[in-house]
Write a protein that holds these residues in place. Structure first.
Motif, PDB file in Angstrom:
ATOM      1  N   GLY A   1      51.141 -51.697 -48.025  1.00 16.55           N
ATOM      2  CA  GLY A   1      50.257 -50.656 -48.549  1.00 16.55           C
ATOM      3  C   GLY A   1      50.798 -49.272 -48.256  1.00 16.55           C
ATOM      4  N   LEU A   2      51.317 -49.073 -47.036  1.00 17.30           N
ATOM      5  CA  LEU A   2      51.929 -47.787 -46.693  1.00 17.30           C
ATOM      6  C   LEU A   2      53.181 -47.539 -47.520  1.00 17.30           C
ATOM      7  N   HIS A   3      53.919 -48.613 -47.792  1.00 17.88           N
ATOM      8  CA  HIS A   3      55.122 -48.486 -48.627  1.00 17.88           C
ATOM      9  C   HIS A   3      54.743 -48.036 -50.035  1.00 17.88           C
ATOM     10  N   ALA A   4      53.688 -48.638 -50.602  1.00 19.68           N
ATOM     11  CA  ALA A   4      53.213 -48.236 -51.927  1.00 19.68           C
ATOM     12  C   ALA A   4      52.690 -46.806 -51.916  1.00 19.68           C
ATOM     13  N   LEU A   5      51.999 -46.423 -50.834  1.00 26.63           N
ATOM     14  CA  LEU A   5      51.496 -45.057 -50.700  1.00 26.63           C
ATOM     15  C   LEU A   5      52.650 -44.060 -50.700  1.00 26.63           C
ATOM     16  N   LEU A   6      53.719 -44.397 -49.970  1.00 28.51           N
ATOM     17  CA  LEU A   6      54.881 -43.505 -49.897  1.00 28.51           C
ATOM     18  C   LEU A   6      55.496 -43.291 -51.269  1.00 28.51           C
ATOM     19  N   ILE A   7      55.656 -44.386 -52.023  1.00 27.72           N
ATOM     20  CA  ILE A   7      56.249 -44.281 -53.355  1.00 27.72           C
ATOM     21  C   ILE A   7      55.376 -43.419 -54.264  1.00 27.72           C
ATOM     22  N   ALA A   8      54.062 -43.648 -54.221  1.00 29.35           N
ATOM     23  CA  ALA A   8      53.150 -42.897 -55.099  1.00 29.35           C
ATOM     24  C   ALA A   8      53.099 -41.424 -54.728  1.00 29.35           C
ATOM     25  N   SER A   9      52.972 -41.132 -53.425  1.00 28.28           N
ATOM     26  CA  SER A   9      52.863 -39.737 -53.008  1.00 28.28           C
ATOM     27  C   SER A   9      54.155 -38.971 -53.267  1.00 28.28           C
ATOM     28  N   SER A  10      55.292 -39.616 -53.032  1.00 25.50           N
ATOM     29  CA  SER A  10      56.564 -38.933 -53.285  1.00 25.50           C
ATOM     30  C   SER A  10      56.781 -38.719 -54.776  1.00 25.50           C
ATOM     31  N   SER A  11      56.281 -39.664 -55.608  1.00 24.19           N
ATOM     32  CA  SER A  11      56.373 -39.481 -57.060  1.00 24.19           C
ATOM     33  C   SER A  11      55.559 -38.274 -57.513  1.00 24.19           C
ATOM     34  N   ALA A  12      54.424 -38.034 -56.838  1.00 22.55           N
ATOM     35  CA  ALA A  12      53.577 -36.897 -57.192  1.00 22.55           C
ATOM     36  C   ALA A  12      54.162 -35.582 -56.701  1.00 22.55           C
ATOM     37  N   ILE A  13      54.782 -35.613 -55.517  1.00 20.97           N
ATOM     38  CA  ILE A  13      55.296 -34.387 -54.905  1.00 20.97           C
ATOM     39  C   ILE A  13      56.662 -33.994 -55.462  1.00 20.97           C
ATOM     40  N   ALA A  14      57.462 -34.995 -55.835  1.00 26.41           N
ATOM     41  CA  ALA A  14      58.849 -34.739 -56.221  1.00 26.41           C
ATOM     42  C   ALA A  14      59.008 -33.704 -57.339  1.00 26.41           C
ATOM     43  N   PRO A  15      58.217 -33.758 -58.437  1.00 25.15           N
ATOM     44  CA  PRO A  15      58.405 -32.743 -59.471  1.00 25.15           C
ATOM     45  C   PRO A  15      58.168 -31.320 -58.969  1.00 25.15           C
ATOM     46  N   VAL A  16      57.140 -31.147 -58.135  1.00 27.64           N
ATOM     47  CA  VAL A  16      56.853 -29.816 -57.599  1.00 27.64           C
ATOM     48  C   VAL A  16      57.975 -29.364 -56.669  1.00 27.64           C
ATOM     49  N   LEU A  17      58.412 -30.272 -55.784  1.00 26.47           N
ATOM     50  CA  LEU A  17      59.493 -29.926 -54.856  1.00 26.47           C
ATOM     51  C   LEU A  17      60.788 -29.647 -55.604  1.00 26.47           C
ATOM     52  N   GLY A  18      61.078 -30.482 -56.618  1.00 24.85           N
ATOM     53  CA  GLY A  18      62.285 -30.274 -57.402  1.00 24.85           C
ATOM     54  C   GLY A  18      62.278 -28.935 -58.114  1.00 24.85           C
ATOM     55  N   GLY A  19      61.132 -28.587 -58.706  1.00 19.11           N
ATOM     56  CA  GLY A  19      61.036 -27.282 -59.367  1.00 19.11           C
ATOM     57  C   GLY A  19      61.195 -26.132 -58.396  1.00 19.11           C
ATOM     58  N   THR A  20      60.643 -26.278 -57.180  1.00 19.27           N
ATOM     59  CA  THR A  20      60.777 -25.237 -56.162  1.00 19.27           C
ATOM     60  C   THR A  20      62.230 -25.054 -55.751  1.00 19.27           C
ATOM     61  N   VAL A  21      62.929 -26.172 -55.529  1.00 22.54           N
ATOM     62  CA  VAL A  21      64.345 -26.113 -55.143  1.00 22.54           C
ATOM     63  C   VAL A  21      65.159 -25.435 -56.244  1.00 22.54           C
ATOM     64  N   LEU A  22      64.886 -25.785 -57.501  1.00 20.36           N
ATOM     65  CA  LEU A  22      65.637 -25.193 -58.606  1.00 20.36           C
ATOM     66  C   LEU A  22      65.359 -23.702 -58.762  1.00 20.36           C
ATOM     67  N   ASP A  23      64.166 -23.277 -58.347  1.00 20.31           N
ATOM     68  CA  ASP A  23      63.827 -21.852 -58.443  1.00 20.31           C
ATOM     69  C   ASP A  23      64.597 -21.003 -57.443  1.00 20.31           C
ATOM     70  N   ILE A  24      64.898 -21.571 -56.281  1.00 18.86           N
ATOM     71  CA  ILE A  24      65.517 -20.760 -55.223  1.00 18.86           C
ATOM     72  C   ILE A  24      66.955 -21.154 -54.909  1.00 18.86           C
ATOM     73  N   MET A  25      67.383 -22.341 -55.370  1.00 15.06           N
ATOM     74  CA  MET A  25      68.740 -22.795 -55.073  1.00 15.06           C
ATOM     75  C   MET A  25      69.353 -23.494 -56.273  1.00 15.06           C
ATOM     76  N   SER A  26      70.613 -23.884 -56.147  1.00 17.84           N
ATOM     77  CA  SER A  26      71.318 -24.594 -57.203  1.00 17.84           C
ATOM     78  C   SER A  26      70.851 -26.036 -57.282  1.00 17.84           C
ATOM     79  N   TRP A  27      71.065 -26.688 -58.445  1.00 15.86           N
ATOM     80  CA  TRP A  27      70.735 -28.099 -58.609  1.00 15.86           C
ATOM     81  C   TRP A  27      71.493 -28.973 -57.615  1.00 15.86           C
ATOM     82  N   LYS A  28      72.638 -28.496 -57.134  1.00 17.21           N
ATOM     83  CA  LYS A  28      73.435 -29.284 -56.194  1.00 17.21           C
ATOM     84  C   LYS A  28      72.651 -29.616 -54.923  1.00 17.21           C
TER      85      LYS A  28
END
Length: 464
Positions: free
Chosen positions: A148-175
């Motif tokens: 259950g915790l494993h499934a929670l991790l996958i779901a929560s990271s799927s929700a957070i990843a787009p926001v985090l990815g956009g933040t990283v791209l705003d301030i740093m390179s895609w690398k």
């Protein structure tokens, strides 16, 4: 959380402290894999511009990873049985971490695609056996909880990843999307090296090379068929060719594992009706999820006219629903009947999909969010108990195979869902979303039927 690491008389697996270190390493590795796949999709336009390539080339920055991972899932699951979890997981994590650095340093499109293909192979080595490792280090009484915790991790990271990815791209390179994997990957390597025990392989048997090649062709052609169907928006010769190859390789693979003494995937596993029904239930549910995940962006943007950012926000309640319910569902599965809980979750999921399919012509944003949240709650209630049912109905010697099957049915289901959606877009793009959501309802209803049938095997059908 502390009960996960407490020891009781008769507990199998590792002591609490070592259990915690292995869990941290597996969870961190899973987190990197999910983040890597999700964030890269957002970065593709930036990567195409930086590399000065066309969009169709940049798609392979994402597809190269998916393709190589899908082709090697079954191979690594079988290899772990023969050489042990530790060498396979350590090798895969090392390759994933080093190729993350290689992706960050890539200076040409060809180099980046090559690194992504290698990164997918490393990711498959870890993801294909991650549930099996958790089963090997945790006692059976805690299996549902940790899954259950494993499934929670996958779901929560799927929700957070787009926001985090956009933040990283705003301030740093895609690398930096790749470079950020290096530190947690190194920490995970140290944790695994210290904590995952050196256990002898459960089988000292010849490796089924022919079966491995056929499984790679089968899973790879399925991914390519789904990609062709969903990207071309018409039934192309390429999509038909890959689909035909998938069918032929599937027939050859089944023939191979039935005829050899030590197959890549033992057919005897599927003689356990509860395991087989759990796998088929998961397959049908992931087909439904695969269709819905592609249909909803079209619904939100093409039909309702929302921007991509707003569409992402409208979809967010789905993973939030999984986060809210998955840990509880896993705990309930350790106490009550896992098939019963997952069946209830599937019923909720079907209702949620019907609610999405019957949205009015101009729904309020809150109405869309509530229906999406309902789907997430239903799916979260289904997933971890069903995974527990799959892993607990094979012996510990077959846990790696079961973990591989779990990953394969998820990949195959999502790819088949994508192919269905692509075919619908090819036939009638304007009506595709409406048809797709109702097909998703039918697929999830089929998963309910399969799930109810296994309740009869456990004598629990009368409780529904």
């Amino acid at each position: 959380m502390t009960t996960l690491f407490s020891n009781q008389p008769g507990d199998e697996g590792l002591p609490g402290q070592e259990r915690a270190r292995v869990m941290a390493a597996v969870m961190t590795t899973t987190l990197m894999g999910v983040f890597d796949g999700t964030m890269i999709n957002i970065a593709l336009p930036s990567m195409a511009k930086a590399m000065q390539v066309q969009a169709n080339v940049s798609v392979w920055f994402a597809n190269g990873y998916l393709l190589s991972a899908a082709m090697t899932l079954a191979i690594f699951a079988a290899l772990a049985v023969r050489v042990g979890y530790r060498p396979v997981f350590l090798s895969g994590l090392t390759v994933f971490t080093l190729t993350s650095l290689g992706c960050a340093m890539a200076s040409t499109p060809e180099m980046l695609i090559g690194m992504r293909i290698m990164q997918g192979i490393g990711g498959a080595a870890t993801l294909s056996i991650a549930p099996a490792i958790l089963r090997s280090v945790f006692p059976g009484r805690l299996l549902g909880r940790i899954l259950g915790l494993h499934a929670l991790l996958i779901a929560s990271s799927s929700a957070i990843a787009p926001v985090l990815g956009g933040t990283v791209l705003d301030i740093m390179s895609w690398k930096w999307l790749f470079a950020l994997n290096v530190l947690p990957g190194t920490v995970s390597l140290l944790l695994v090296f210290r904590s995952l025990p050196r256990k002898p392989a459960s089988e000292r048997t010849p490796f089924d090379t022919i079966g491995a090649v056929l499984s790679a062709i089968l899973l790879g052609s399925m991914v390519l068929a789904a990609n062709s169907a969903s990207s071309d928006h018409h039934i192309s010769v390429e999509a038909i060719s890959w689909s035909l190859l998938a069918v032929l390789s599937a027939i050859a693979f089944i023939w191979q594992i039935r005829r050899v003494k030590h197959p890549l995937l033992p057919p005897v596993m599927f003689k356990n009706g509860r395991f087989t029904l759990a796998a088929l239930t998961s397959l049908a549910c992931f087909v439904s999820q695969g269709i819905t995940f592609i249909a909803l962006p079209f619904l939100f943007q093409s039909v309702y006219g929302y921007s991509p950012v707003v569409s992402a926000l409208l979809f967010t309640p789905w993973p939030i629903g999984i986060v809210l319910i998955a840990p509880h569902a896993g705990r309930w599965a350790d106490i009550f009947s896992a098939p019963l809980i997952s069946t209830v979750g599937l019923a909720l999921f079907v209702v949620g999909l019907i609610l999405l399919a019957t949205l009015p012509a101009r729904p309020a944003a809150w109405d869309i969010c509530l229906r999406s949240l309902w789907c997430g709650i239903g799916f979260g209630c289904f997933q971890s108990p069903n995974n527990r049912e799959m892993l607990s109905n094979v012996s510990r010697d077959y846990a790696s195979y079961a973990s591989g099957v779990l990953s394969i049915v998820r990949t195959f289901g999502q790819c088949l869902g994508a192919a269905v959606m692509g075919a619908l877009l090819a036939i009638n793009e304007l009506k595709a979303v409406h048809y797709a959501l109702w097909i998703a309802v039918v697929a999830s209803a089929a998963s309910v039927v399969l799930s109810v049938s296994r309740l009869r095997k456990t004598g629990l059908a009368h409780t529904l």
